[in-house]
Write a protein that holds these residues in place. Structure first.
Motif, PDB file in Angstrom:
ATOM      1  N   THR A  67      23.351   3.402  -3.520  1.00 51.99           N
ATOM      2  CA  THR A  67      24.784   3.269  -3.810  1.00 51.99           C
ATOM      3  C   THR A  67      25.405   2.179  -2.933  1.00 51.99           C
ATOM      4  O   THR A  67      26.568   1.816  -3.113  1.00 51.99           O
ATOM      5  N   GLY A  68      24.632   1.675  -1.962  1.00 53.34           N
ATOM      6  CA  GLY A  68      25.118   0.551  -1.152  1.00 53.34           C
ATOM      7  C   GLY A  68      25.569   0.948   0.246  1.00 53.34           C
ATOM      8  O   GLY A  68      26.359   0.230   0.857  1.00 53.34           O
ATOM      9  N   LYS A  69      25.045   2.045   0.776  1.00 47.94           N
ATOM     10  CA  LYS A  69      25.464   2.503   2.115  1.00 47.94           C
ATOM     11  C   LYS A  69      25.094   1.485   3.195  1.00 47.94           C
ATOM     12  O   LYS A  69      25.916   1.082   4.011  1.00 47.94           O
ATOM     13  N   THR A  70      23.813   1.078   3.169  1.00 48.71           N
ATOM     14  CA  THR A  70      23.344   0.156   4.204  1.00 48.71           C
ATOM     15  C   THR A  70      24.046  -1.204   4.061  1.00 48.71           C
ATOM     16  O   THR A  70      24.455  -1.812   5.049  1.00 48.71           O
ATOM     17  N   ASN A  85      17.080  -1.482   6.067  1.00 47.27           N
ATOM     18  CA  ASN A  85      16.394  -1.970   4.874  1.00 47.27           C
ATOM     19  C   ASN A  85      17.320  -1.850   3.685  1.00 47.27           C
ATOM     20  O   ASN A  85      17.980  -0.833   3.519  1.00 47.27           O
ATOM     21  N   GLY A  87      17.530  -2.473  -0.566  1.00 51.61           N
ATOM     22  CA  GLY A  87      16.774  -2.764  -1.782  1.00 51.61           C
ATOM     23  C   GLY A  87      17.175  -1.820  -2.887  1.00 51.61           C
ATOM     24  O   GLY A  87      17.825  -0.801  -2.638  1.00 51.61           O
ATOM     25  N   PRO A  88      16.796  -2.166  -4.141  1.00 48.27           N
ATOM     26  CA  PRO A  88      17.211  -1.345  -5.275  1.00 48.27           C
ATOM     27  C   PRO A  88      16.521   0.020  -5.303  1.00 48.27           C
ATOM     28  O   PRO A  88      17.026   0.974  -5.889  1.00 48.27           O
ATOM     29  N   GLU A  89      15.348   0.126  -4.670  1.00 47.79           N
ATOM     30  CA  GLU A  89      14.650   1.417  -4.650  1.00 47.79           C
ATOM     31  C   GLU A  89      15.109   2.205  -3.416  1.00 47.79           C
ATOM     32  O   GLU A  89      15.774   1.639  -2.562  1.00 47.79           O
ATOM     33  N   THR A  91      15.426   3.025   0.034  1.00 46.18           N
ATOM     34  CA  THR A  91      14.914   2.245   1.158  1.00 46.18           C
ATOM     35  C   THR A  91      15.100   2.923   2.511  1.00 46.18           C
ATOM     36  O   THR A  91      14.205   2.908   3.341  1.00 46.18           O
ATOM     37  N   PRO A 153      19.729   8.716   4.817  1.00 43.96           N
ATOM     38  CA  PRO A 153      18.817   8.441   3.709  1.00 43.96           C
ATOM     39  C   PRO A 153      19.502   8.807   2.406  1.00 43.96           C
ATOM     40  O   PRO A 153      20.229   9.802   2.352  1.00 43.96           O
ATOM     41  N   GLY A 154      19.312   8.000   1.384  1.00 42.81           N
ATOM     42  CA  GLY A 154      19.941   8.289   0.093  1.00 42.81           C
ATOM     43  C   GLY A 154      19.457   9.627  -0.434  1.00 42.81           C
ATOM     44  O   GLY A 154      18.276   9.956  -0.327  1.00 42.81           O
ATOM     45  N   SER A 253      33.837  -3.328  -3.666  1.00 45.20           N
ATOM     46  CA  SER A 253      32.466  -3.803  -3.767  1.00 45.20           C
ATOM     47  C   SER A 253      32.144  -4.412  -2.412  1.00 45.20           C
ATOM     48  O   SER A 253      32.486  -5.565  -2.145  1.00 45.20           O
ATOM     49  N   PHE A 254      31.563  -3.597  -1.562  1.00 47.48           N
ATOM     50  CA  PHE A 254      31.395  -3.977  -0.165  1.00 47.48           C
ATOM     51  C   PHE A 254      30.040  -4.639   0.039  1.00 47.48           C
ATOM     52  O   PHE A 254      29.064  -3.980   0.367  1.00 47.48           O
ATOM     53  N   TRP A 255      29.990  -5.909  -0.198  1.00 47.24           N
ATOM     54  CA  TRP A 255      28.784  -6.675   0.108  1.00 47.24           C
ATOM     55  C   TRP A 255      29.143  -8.131   0.199  1.00 47.24           C
ATOM     56  O   TRP A 255      30.228  -8.541  -0.211  1.00 47.24           O
TER      57      TRP A 255
HETATM   58  N1  LIG Z   1      28.696  -4.078  -3.814  1.00 45.02           N
HETATM   59  C1  LIG Z   1      27.505  -4.319  -4.347  1.00 45.02           C
HETATM   60  N2  LIG Z   1      27.399  -4.993  -5.512  1.00 45.02           N
HETATM   61  C2  LIG Z   1      26.185  -5.231  -6.066  1.00 45.02           C
HETATM   62  N3  LIG Z   1      25.005  -4.817  -5.538  1.00 45.02           N
HETATM   63  C3  LIG Z   1      25.047  -4.142  -4.386  1.00 45.02           C
HETATM   64  C4  LIG Z   1      26.284  -3.848  -3.731  1.00 45.02           C
HETATM   65  N4  LIG Z   1      26.003  -3.145  -2.610  1.00 45.02           N
HETATM   66  C5  LIG Z   1      24.659  -3.013  -2.568  1.00 45.02           C
HETATM   67  N5  LIG Z   1      24.077  -3.613  -3.616  1.00 45.02           N
HETATM   68  C6  LIG Z   1      22.653  -3.650  -3.935  1.00 45.02           C
HETATM   69  O1  LIG Z   1      22.263  -2.316  -4.226  1.00 45.02           O
HETATM   70  C7  LIG Z   1      20.951  -2.055  -3.731  1.00 45.02           C
HETATM   71  C8  LIG Z   1      20.984  -0.844  -2.810  1.00 45.02           C
HETATM   72  O2  LIG Z   1      21.707  -1.170  -1.645  1.00 45.02           O
HETATM   73  P1  LIG Z   1      21.458  -0.408  -0.278  1.00 45.02           P
HETATM   74  O3  LIG Z   1      20.021  -0.448   0.111  1.00 45.02           O
HETATM   75  O4  LIG Z   1      22.468  -0.908   0.688  1.00 45.02           O
HETATM   76  O5  LIG Z   1      21.844   1.069  -0.738  1.00 45.02           O
HETATM   77  P2  LIG Z   1      21.667   2.415   0.059  1.00 45.02           P
HETATM   78  O6  LIG Z   1      22.718   3.331  -0.464  1.00 45.02           O
HETATM   79  O7  LIG Z   1      21.653   2.168   1.520  1.00 45.02           O
HETATM   80  O8  LIG Z   1      20.256   2.875  -0.466  1.00 45.02           O
HETATM   81  P3  LIG Z   1      19.201   3.893   0.215  1.00 45.02           P
HETATM   82  O9  LIG Z   1      19.862   5.202   0.214  1.00 45.02           O
HETATM   83  O10 LIG Z   1      18.013   3.816  -0.664  1.00 45.02           O
HETATM   84  O11 LIG Z   1      18.940   3.355   1.566  1.00 45.02           O
HETATM   85  C9  LIG Z   1      20.488  -3.323  -3.025  1.00 45.02           C
HETATM   86  O12 LIG Z   1      19.692  -4.051  -3.930  1.00 45.02           O
HETATM   87  C10 LIG Z   1      21.789  -4.063  -2.740  1.00 45.02           C
HETATM   88  O13 LIG Z   1      21.621  -5.465  -2.679  1.00 45.02           O
END
Ligand SMILES: Nc1ncnc2c1ncn2[C@@H]1O[C@H](COP(=O)(O)OP(=O)(O)OP(=O)(O)O)[C@@H](O)[C@H]1O
Length: 540
Positions: A67-70, A85, A87-89, A91, A153-154, A253-255
């Motif tokens: 969901t984009g936490k990291t 880390n 990534g789309p999977e 991570t 962790p997600g 959209s925090f990136w």
């Molecule tokens: N605002 C955004 N818009 C588009 N893509 C994004 C955005 N934020 C994150 N992403 C993409 O979504 C994917 C997951 O991001 P991230 O690893 O930060 O999620 P996470 O919630 O930390 O996942 P996990 O729980 O698996 O660690 C990555 O490929 C990242 O580049």
């Protein structure tokens, strides 16, 4: 904008430090003794240490995987954080405390949980299964001087979630109790609220007031879809989080991966993102009040806990103890009601029945301590006298404590390091409007030749003004629009206050309308490549 009164600012800082000291004293002299006597830690959470009370405000991020936490943390830190880390999977496979440190390093869970200066000693009770999945990432990102983040962790679906080597909901609940803000992240593009995620949210029970929702990646859908996703999310959450208040939802959209993709919702998302960042920046000021509130909650729970144990002990017969104990546990709800009536206690101060039952199963009721009236009186004293007095020191009129920056954006010598994390949106742009208009901008922009006069009036040398121009001309056009001009004037004031200018513009000083189009790397590259010289020449 109100002018900052220096002595007022210093008084405020002093007030917060002395309040934390007072809290530590009250806790160790009036609450901890009863906690220790009644083994409060076995039933709830371990006794607090000084570093627990002193700790920087913590922001806990929870969400399903990807969901984009990291990425959210990385965006706010404006840099890569060691050990993260993306990534789309799925991570992130561990809890990661992202905290301030002068140099980048990763401290493994086993070590960080025994460090006196870190607020994580209480995590040791989750065992090595958890320790191996916990770490602390230290780095020097400016925002970490104000808050720490807990990346989690997600949440996975199905059996994968239950295969974890530790009790995920219990660990989440531990962090939730200590967090100042809990951000629940959802992916607007892929809204999915699994049963496992609902269980993780259940673990946040009792901390509803700290929860904020982030509907992330909101620019990846149309406005119509966004409305639908928002509605579906609130409907699902309404069934899990039972709070009478309406949850604050931030759309964004925090990136740093590119511009916002939907022009229709761009302004809305910008405004929402600014709001959330402002909330985060206010946390340190609100944290002391929150800590008082947490200790009030804890003191009331300790009192109720002591009365429950004493009541159960009194119910024990001389013979047939085991049978009676089992009977009391089975009818615990009835016993709670009795205690509530006899001592006139609020129902809300009683513990969760099932969890309490589990603990009682391994106890011998006859060994419970009797009521220690002196200690109970101390708790009453702290609740009715000491805490209210402490709270009177804070302005509790519903208004927040304005940050030094809000009071005066140019008073850099009067504020701490967090000034580097100020938002461009907080600069008083209206103050520069007449000057900008007097330069007769063409298509809303002024050239270097136009801006030369007002900038030179600062008396700053040409090389510094050239640097200011380079930082302010973000799109490298050789012209400044109104925001760029405000930025330039702001940087002039920063320099006149005696501060060094940054080599590259901090992410927070980039106006939001220009920010999302740039990645941090772009920014670095721009400052390193030959554009520099070309742009500097625009001013000369
Ligand atoms: N605002 C955004 N818009 C588009 N893509 C994004 C955005 N934020 C994150 N992403 C993409 O979504 C994917 C997951 O991001 P991230 O690893 O930060 O999620 P996470 O919630 O930390 O996942 P996990 O729980 O698996 O660690 C990555 O490929 C990242 O580049």
């Amino acid at each position: 904008m109100k002018k900052l009164n220096v002595s007022e600012s210093k008084e405020t800082d002093k007030l917060f430090t002395t309040s934390i000291d007072a809290l530590k004293n009250l806790y160790s002299s009036k609450i901890k003794p009863l906690e220790t006597l009644t083994k409060f830690g076995d039933f709830y959470t371990p006794t607090l240490t000084d570093s627990d009370i002193e700790a920087k405000p913590m922001v806990l991020l929870i969400g399903q995987y990807s969901t984009g936490k990291t990425t959210f943390i990385q965006y706010l830190c404006e840099r890569d954080v060691p050990g993260q880390n993306i990534g789309p999977e799925p991570t992130t496979d561990r809890f990661n405390a992202v905290m301030y440190g002068n140099e980048d390093r990763i401290i493994p869970g086993n070590t960080v949980c025994v460090q006196e200066d870190k607020p994580f000693k209480g995590l040791a009770r989750f065992g090595t299964g958890f320790m191996n999945k916990f770490q602390c990432s230290m780095c020097s990102a400016p925002i970490l001087q104000s808050v720490s983040f807990i990346d989690t962790p997600g949440v996975l679906s199905g059996s994968k979630q239950s295969q974890r080597s530790y009790d995920f909901p219990a660990v989440t609940s531990w962090f939730a109790e200590r967090a100042d803000m809990i951000l629940l992240l959802f992916d607007a593009h892929k809204l999915d609220i699994s049963d496992e995620f609902k269980q993780a949210i259940e673990a946040l029970k009792g901390h509803d007031e700290k929860i904020k929702i982030v509907l992330n990646k909101a620019d990846k859908v149309s406005s119509q879809q966004l409305l639908r996703v928002y509605g579906a999310m609130m409907w699902s959450l309404g069934k899990v989080i039972k709070t009478p208040e309406v949850m604050r939802v931030y759309l964004g959209s925090f990136w740093s991966g590119g511009p916002l993709q939907n022009p229709e919702t761009e302004n809305l998302l910008h405004a929402e993102m600014v709001d959330l960042i402002k909330e985060l920046l206010l946390l340190p000021k609100n944290a002391a009040v929150r800590k008082v509130n947490d200790l009030v909650k804890r003191a009331r729970m300790t009192k109720v806990h002591a009365l429950i144990l004493s009541h159960l002990k009194n119910e024990m017969p001389v013979f047939g103890k085991e049978k009676k104990q089992a009977e009391l546990i089975a009818n615990l709800d009835r016993e709670f009601k009795k205690i509530e009536r006899i001592h006139n206690l609020p129902e809300g101060d009683f513990p969760d029945l099932d969890r309490y039952r589990q603990q009682l199963n391994v106890q011998d009721f006859s060994k419970f301590p009797k009521v220690n009236q002196k200690m109970l009186d101390q708790i009453d004293e702290v609740l009715s006298n000491d805490f209210p007095k402490l709270l009177q020191r804070f302005p509790l009129d519903g208004s927040h404590q304005p940050t030094s920056y809000e009071l005066n954006p140019f008073a850099l010598d009067e504020v701490d390091e967090s000034i580097r994390w100020q938002l461009f949106e907080n600069v008083d742009q209206n103050a520069f409007l007449p000057l900008f208009n007097s330069l007769n901008p063409i298509n809303g922009k002024v050239t270097g030749a136009d801006a030369k006069v007002p900038l030179s009036q600062s008396g700053l040398p040409s090389n510094i003004l050239a640097q200011i121009w380079r930082l302010s001309d973000i799109n490298k056009e050789g012209k400044l629009d109104f925001e760029g001009f405000c930025l330039a004037m702001h940087l002039v004031n920063v320099k006149l206050k005696g501060f060094e200018l940054p080599d590259q513009l901090p992410q927070t000083l980039i106006p939001f309308s220009k920010r999302s189009g740039m990645s941090i790397n772009n920014n670095i590259n721009n400052s390193n490549n030959n554009n520099n010289n070309n742009n500097n020449n625009n001013y000369r």
